[in-house]
Scaffold this motif. Structure first.
Motif, PDB file in Angstrom:
ATOM      1  N   LEU A 108     -21.847 -49.602  74.869  1.00 16.61           N
ATOM      2  CA  LEU A 108     -22.303 -49.341  73.512  1.00 16.61           C
ATOM      3  C   LEU A 108     -21.420 -50.161  72.587  1.00 16.61           C
ATOM      4  O   LEU A 108     -20.228 -49.876  72.462  1.00 16.61           O
ATOM      5  N   PRO A 109     -21.947 -51.206  71.959  1.00 16.48           N
ATOM      6  CA  PRO A 109     -21.101 -52.070  71.120  1.00 16.48           C
ATOM      7  C   PRO A 109     -20.452 -51.299  69.979  1.00 16.48           C
ATOM      8  O   PRO A 109     -21.012 -50.318  69.464  1.00 16.48           O
ATOM      9  N   ALA A 110     -19.259 -51.720  69.602  1.00 15.59           N
ATOM     10  CA  ALA A 110     -18.532 -51.091  68.504  1.00 15.59           C
ATOM     11  C   ALA A 110     -19.370 -51.119  67.241  1.00 15.59           C
ATOM     12  O   ALA A 110     -20.051 -52.106  66.939  1.00 15.59           O
ATOM     13  N   SER A 111     -19.305 -50.032  66.484  1.00 17.68           N
ATOM     14  CA  SER A 111     -20.109 -49.921  65.268  1.00 17.68           C
ATOM     15  C   SER A 111     -19.364 -50.365  64.023  1.00 17.68           C
ATOM     16  O   SER A 111     -19.956 -50.425  62.939  1.00 17.68           O
ATOM     17  N   GLY A 112     -18.071 -50.671  64.160  1.00 21.12           N
ATOM     18  CA  GLY A 112     -17.284 -51.058  63.002  1.00 21.12           C
ATOM     19  C   GLY A 112     -16.441 -52.280  63.263  1.00 21.12           C
ATOM     20  O   GLY A 112     -16.889 -53.238  63.906  1.00 21.12           O
ATOM     21  N   ASP A 113     -15.218 -52.257  62.771  1.00 25.38           N
ATOM     22  CA  ASP A 113     -14.285 -53.371  62.932  1.00 25.38           C
ATOM     23  C   ASP A 113     -13.746 -53.343  64.365  1.00 25.38           C
ATOM     24  O   ASP A 113     -12.825 -52.616  64.684  1.00 25.38           O
ATOM     25  N   ARG A 114     -14.303 -54.182  65.206  1.00 21.88           N
ATOM     26  CA  ARG A 114     -14.039 -54.117  66.644  1.00 21.88           C
ATOM     27  C   ARG A 114     -12.612 -54.508  66.986  1.00 21.88           C
ATOM     28  O   ARG A 114     -12.108 -55.536  66.544  1.00 21.88           O
ATOM     29  N   GLN A 115     -11.974 -53.671  67.815  1.00 21.43           N
ATOM     30  CA  GLN A 115     -10.634 -53.957  68.303  1.00 21.43           C
ATOM     31  C   GLN A 115     -10.632 -54.392  69.772  1.00 21.43           C
ATOM     32  O   GLN A 115      -9.628 -54.932  70.240  1.00 21.43           O
ATOM     33  N   GLY A 116     -11.687 -54.131  70.480  1.00 20.31           N
ATOM     34  CA  GLY A 116     -11.732 -54.501  71.889  1.00 20.31           C
ATOM     35  C   GLY A 116     -12.699 -53.616  72.640  1.00 20.31           C
ATOM     36  O   GLY A 116     -13.579 -52.988  72.057  1.00 20.31           O
ATOM     37  N   SER A 117     -12.537 -53.553  73.957  1.00 18.95           N
ATOM     38  CA  SER A 117     -13.369 -52.723  74.826  1.00 18.95           C
ATOM     39  C   SER A 117     -12.559 -51.537  75.316  1.00 18.95           C
ATOM     40  O   SER A 117     -11.359 -51.650  75.581  1.00 18.95           O
ATOM     41  N   LEU A 118     -13.227 -50.402  75.442  1.00 18.38           N
ATOM     42  CA  LEU A 118     -12.616 -49.199  76.005  1.00 18.38           C
ATOM     43  C   LEU A 118     -13.383 -48.852  77.277  1.00 18.38           C
ATOM     44  O   LEU A 118     -14.518 -48.398  77.222  1.00 18.38           O
ATOM     45  N   TYR A 148     -14.167 -49.701  69.191  1.00 20.98           N
ATOM     46  CA  TYR A 148     -14.265 -50.215  70.556  1.00 20.98           C
ATOM     47  C   TYR A 148     -15.715 -50.293  71.031  1.00 20.98           C
ATOM     48  O   TYR A 148     -16.539 -49.438  70.698  1.00 20.98           O
ATOM     49  N   ASP A 149     -15.996 -51.304  71.845  1.00 16.45           N
ATOM     50  CA  ASP A 149     -17.175 -51.245  72.707  1.00 16.45           C
ATOM     51  C   ASP A 149     -16.874 -50.208  73.792  1.00 16.45           C
ATOM     52  O   ASP A 149     -15.855 -50.310  74.487  1.00 16.45           O
TER      53      ASP A 149
END
Length: 524
Positions: A108-118, A148-149
């Motif tokens: 599920l792609p990050a909905s905001g300011d992306r920091q990386g993948s979880l 996070y994604d």
């Protein structure tokens, strides 16, 4: 036949989040109150720990495996805002010439300011991260989903990732339903059943059966970290997922990012110690349920708490000799009775289901509701098929990681000790040494540092009356990992994040998003 394994009901320990989240829309009321003793200063991680900029995908790639670390994933929409793909992984992390398998991923792609993948893992071993990521979106905080994604993956041997294959559906159903008395003949029959599983897994899975161990899955996670473009691995693991995360930290301490291990497994314990302590965990959880039931209305139990526990024990004994009829053409055996009782103990929100099931069984002699709960746990469909290979993967992974002592005298002596400590539920955690006694491939040697020396701060979460992963395991893992901080939820149920209260939720969210490590000893 309750299989005598390490962590969960059916000894499939963990079905953690999948059980705790999905059954009857479990995650409900938030509990209030939180106390935070311990360190006066709240440490904060280096903000660069969440950076995805400038990551070299080949950094840390073992010789001969550069192509796996350097691969490019092709994501495709798979509905509901999610994206799916497959990643190549080597069959063996010891021999790159053996070929490759594919690992199934869903994000599920990050909905905001992306920091990386979880990366997230729901436990098991054997539960599907691809399936879990959809339900996980409902329990993970909005701030985390913004940053996070969310990436769920099926570990090797599970679901869509080169799954372990063993018995056909009919034989699997018969095995999971079978019940054996603890007599010489009964134990011998149980051993024969488990040997048949082992032979079927060997015949139907092939060479990959030797490579579905937790250490290999942790090496897959490091490859996925690189392929996803992250310098550090950010990870949320539940139940068995804590063992997987701790193994990763022991193998790759320098690339540990923000890691949360909820419903922790003590990695210093052997399989026999795990069985004994988990039996007590389920006994304590059942006692808490009985106490609550007797204090309310429409409880099918009567008398004292000890009396209520004995009534459940009597039901288990009765269904060994005389299975209960149901509204189907199947009877409720002792094994299925155990599964049906144990499943609702994973979440206090499900205790009403257990009350209904026990009312039907004790008052009407009807095993239908307990059978429904058992089938839910075992992923059995109404037509007799199974929606997952979680039981197969559970056996295969555990038998590679750690095996119980198969010596008959040891098992008999331990059985007495377990049943004395857990007289209602303990029987179903005994003779665990039989599970892997005839496994066709050898156990994998431990190659990682239990202490994960040099790793960034790791947050361990434990629930004080967790049935499947007793609280003492969270204490043990937090003590073992050099950089761990323990967060305690005072309550019932298996795992806490997303199913307990704001104290736990905020502590985890602040850590994952901002890098704020909870105060050591935080109690919620």
């Amino acid at each position: 036949m309750p299989t005598h394994y390490r962590y969960g009901v059916s000894m499939r320990t963990s079905r953690p989040a999948t059980v705790a989240v999905v059954v009857a829309a479990l995650v409900t009321a938030l509990l209030a109150g939180c106390d935070a003793p311990g360190k006066e200063q709240t440490p904060t991680l280096d903000p660069s720990a969440s950076s995805t900029q400038g990551a070299d995908p080949l950094a840390g790639a073992p010789a001969g495996y550069e192509s796996y670390y350097g691969q490019t994933l092709e994501w495709e929409s798979c509905g509901g805002g999610y994206e799916c793909t497959d990643a190549d992984a080597p069959i063996s992390w010891q021999d790159p010439d053996l070929g490759s398998i594919q690992l199934a991923l869903k994000r599920l792609p990050a909905s905001g300011d992306r920091q990386g993948s979880l990366l997230i893992n729901p436990g098991g071993p054997g539960s599907s991260g691809v399936e879990f990521v959809t339900s996980a979106a409902s329990i993970i905080g909005d701030r985390v989903k913004g940053a996070y994604d969310l990436v769920g993956f099926d570990p090797r041997g599970v679901g869509g990732s080169a799954p372990v294959k063993c018995l056909d559906d009919a034989d699997k159903d018969a095995s999971l339903s079978a019940s054996y008395p603890h007599t010489t003949e009964g134990i011998a029959a149980m051993a024969d059943d488990l040997e048949a599983w082992a032979q079927a897994c060997d015949e139907n899975t092939g060479e990959q059966l030797a490579t579905v161990d937790t250490q290999s899955a942790a090496r897959d996670m490091d490859m996925l970290r690189a392929v996803l473009g992250d310098e550090q691995l950010h990870y949320l693991g539940f139940s068995y997922g804590t063992q997987l995360g701790a193994t990763y930290a022991g193998l790759f301490p320098q690339t540990v990012g923000r890691m949360v291990l909820d419903g922790a497994i003590d990695t210093t314990l052997d399989a026999d110690e795990i069985s004994a302590e988990q039996a007590v965990g389920f006994e304590n959880a059942l006692r808490a349920y009985v106490t609550d039931c007797l204090g309310g209305r429409a409880c099918p139990l009567s008398g004292s708490v000890d009396g209520g526990m004995q009534q459940i024990r009597d039901l288990l004994d009765r269904t060994l000799e005389d299975p209960l009829p149901t509204d189907s053409d199947r009877d409720l055996t002792q094994s299925l009775t155990f599964y049906g009782i144990a499943l609702p103990l994973y979440s206090k929100a499900n205790w009403s289901l257990l009350t209904n099931a026990l009312s039907d069984a004790l008052e009407d002699g009807d095993g239908s509701t307990l059978l429904y709960l058992a089938d839910f746990y075992n992923d059995r469909q109404p037509d007799g098929s199974f929606s997952s290979n979680s039981a197969e993967a559970f056996r295969a992974i555990n038998c590679l990681d750690d095996r119980g002592n198969p010596d008959p005298d040891f098992m008999a002596e331990q059985a007495e000790e377990i049943e004395a400590a857990a007289p209602t539920m303990g029987e179903f955690f005994t003779y665990s040494g039989l599970t892997c006694a005839d496994w066709p491939v050898p156990e994998v040697e431990q190659q990682f540092d239990l202490h994960a020396s040099g790793a960034a701060p790791i947050v361990v979460v434990g629930t004080t009356n967790d049935p499947a992963t007793p609280y003492v395991w969270a204490q043990g893992l937090a003590k073992t990992l050099d950089s761990a901080t323990l967060v305690t939820f005072e309550g019932e149920g298996h795992t806490a994040y997303g199913s307990s209260n704001d104290c736990v939720g905020d502590a985890v969210d602040d850590y994952l998003v901002d890098g704020t490590v909870p105060k050591d000893g935080l109690t919620c």
